[in-house]
Enzyme design. Structure first.
Site, PDB file in Angstrom:
ATOM      1  N   LYS A 223       0.824  -1.222   0.000  1.00  0.00           N
ATOM      2  CA  LYS A 223       0.000   0.000   0.000  1.00  0.00           C
ATOM      3  C   LYS A 223       0.851   1.263   0.000  1.00  0.00           C
ATOM      4  CE  LYS A 223      -4.252  -2.089   1.256  1.00  0.00           C
ATOM      5  NZ  LYS A 223      -5.293  -2.405   2.212  1.00  0.00           N
ATOM      6  N   ARG A 263      -3.329 -10.370   4.666  1.00  0.00           N
ATOM      7  CA  ARG A 263      -3.646 -10.429   3.229  1.00  0.00           C
ATOM      8  C   ARG A 263      -2.449  -9.856   2.485  1.00  0.00           C
ATOM      9  NH1 ARG A 263      -5.592  -7.041  -0.699  1.00  0.00           N
ATOM     10  NH2 ARG A 263      -7.087  -7.890  -2.180  1.00  0.00           N
TER      11      ARG A 263
HETATM   12  N1  PMM Z   1      -7.130  -4.062   0.305  1.00  0.00           N
HETATM   13  C1  PMM Z   1      -7.373  -4.049  -1.020  1.00  0.00           C
HETATM   14  C2  PMM Z   1      -8.374  -4.862  -1.571  1.00  0.00           C
HETATM   15  N2  PMM Z   1      -9.095  -5.693  -0.792  1.00  0.00           N
HETATM   16  N3  PMM Z   1      -9.585  -6.585   1.318  1.00  0.00           N
HETATM   17  C3  PMM Z   1      -9.372  -6.616   2.636  1.00  0.00           C
HETATM   18  N4  PMM Z   1     -10.113  -7.435   3.421  1.00  0.00           N
HETATM   19  N5  PMM Z   1      -8.430  -5.836   3.235  1.00  0.00           N
HETATM   20  C4  PMM Z   1      -7.650  -4.979   2.517  1.00  0.00           C
HETATM   21  O1  PMM Z   1      -6.819  -4.277   3.133  1.00  0.00           O
HETATM   22  C5  PMM Z   1      -7.863  -4.898   1.107  1.00  0.00           C
HETATM   23  C6  PMM Z   1      -8.859  -5.741   0.540  1.00  0.00           C
HETATM   24  C7  PMM Z   1      -6.598  -3.128  -1.900  1.00  0.00           C
HETATM   25  O2  PMM Z   1      -5.380  -3.665  -2.246  1.00  0.00           O
HETATM   26  P1  PMM Z   1      -5.064  -4.593  -3.538  1.00  0.00           P
HETATM   27  O3  PMM Z   1      -5.170  -3.732  -4.758  1.00  0.00           O
HETATM   28  O4  PMM Z   1      -3.703  -5.017  -3.254  1.00  0.00           O
HETATM   29  O5  PMM Z   1      -5.989  -5.742  -3.609  1.00  0.00           O
END
Ligand code: PMM
Length: 284
Positions: A223, A263
């Site tokens: 992020k 995650r």
């Molecule tokens: N961050 C992203 C997308 N989905 N879901 C959860 N539960 N927690 C998160 O912090 C989260 C998510 C955005 O990041 P990405 O583009 O790397 O998927």
């Protein structure tokens, strides 16, 4: 202080934090956009993440990068359903990263075991009934607004207390819709309507979220607050794909804090870090 050990009914149970590996089937996610936009590449990547030790594979078809515009429902379905079906058929525990009830329903029908709703039921409240009716697990993330405007919603009295209280409301809505308490997990939603300082405060005070008495997942991987932290001498943020070492440090912190799950995009290094923490904690 370490959070109490908690589990989610219907999901893998192990004596360490779970690792959720991310596969974004999108042309535009900030972390891996375009790399797994095609079904075959996404399936292959999901299988590879599983081989590297992911306990859950999270499949998303909508980019939530700040400022992103949304795909239409049919497009989101086309992106995620074939990938979920193939990975579930291969025996993986699959979660679907969606805010839409239609997509959640199709994903669960295709074999997903967890709905990862970054809006915690705010974007499409009927998603909660879909999850309840099918008896699946539900991950409610803290969220305030869609990505195109979310950074206009970063006012908090105390970010940790406010996130906790707003998550409690989402959990109450999930329970009211009929989702079982033992199938719910929560996530502070780093980067979603939050500044870098907010993210660091949440990471530092994760134990205060345990007032909810629910498993906690943390998603910090790649992020922008890491890009800012690792900026070069001219202040240029570290590129997205060069943030994984710092991500492993955060997995280590999250594991020591006692979270239920992390995650991440780069699975193997996080799995290794969690093994180190678990062994270190056992103390013999
Ligand atoms: N961050 C992203 C997308 N989905 N879901 C959860 N539960 N927690 C998160 O912090 C989260 C998510 C955005 O990041 P990405 O583009 O790397 O998927």
């Amino acid at each position: 202080m370490s959070l109490p050990v908690r589990h989610v009914a219907g999901l893998p149970v192990v004596d360490r934090p779970l690792v959720m590996g991310v596969v974004n089937v999108t042309p535009d996610s900030f972390s891996d956009g375009g790399r797994f936009a095609h079904t075959d590449a996404a399936i292959a990547h999901g299988l590879e993440l599983r081989r590297r030790g992911a306990d859950l594979i999270d499949i998303g078809g909508e980019s939530t990068r700040p400022g992103a515009t949304r795909p239409v429902v049919a497009e989101e379905l086309n992106r995620v359903v074939p990938v979920i079906a193939a990975l579930a058929a291969a025996g993986a525990a699959v979660s679907v990263d969606t805010m839409r009830s239609e997509v959640a329903a199709a994903a669960l029908d295709a074999g997903a075991v967890l709905v990862n709703d970054v809006s915690g039921g705010l974007a499409d409240p009927s998603i909660l009934r879909v999850v309840a009716d099918r008896g699946s697990a539900y991950l409610a993330m803290h969220w305030r607004a869609h990505s195109d405007v979310m950074q206009q919603h970063t006012a908090y009295a105390d970010v940790v207390a406010d996130v906790r209280d707003e998550l409690r409301q989402r959990v109450d809505a999930a329970l009211a819709a009929g989702i079982d308490l033992d199938k719910i997990a929560v996530d502070p939603g780093l980067g979603f309507a939050k500044t870098a300082d907010h993210n660091w405060q949440l990471l530092q005070r994760l134990d205060e979220l345990d007032a909810l008495e629910l498993p906690i997942l943390v998603g910090s991987s790649r992020k922008s607050f890491l890009g800012t932290l690792l900026a070069d001498s001219e202040g240029k943020p570290r590129p997205v794909l060069d943030r994984d070492d710092a991500g492993v440090a955060l997995t280590t912190i999250a594991a020591i804090s006692g979270v239920w799950a992390v995650r991440v995009h780069e699975v193997r290094a996080s799995v290794d870090a969690i093994k180190v923490v678990t062994r270190w904690r056992s103390g013999h």
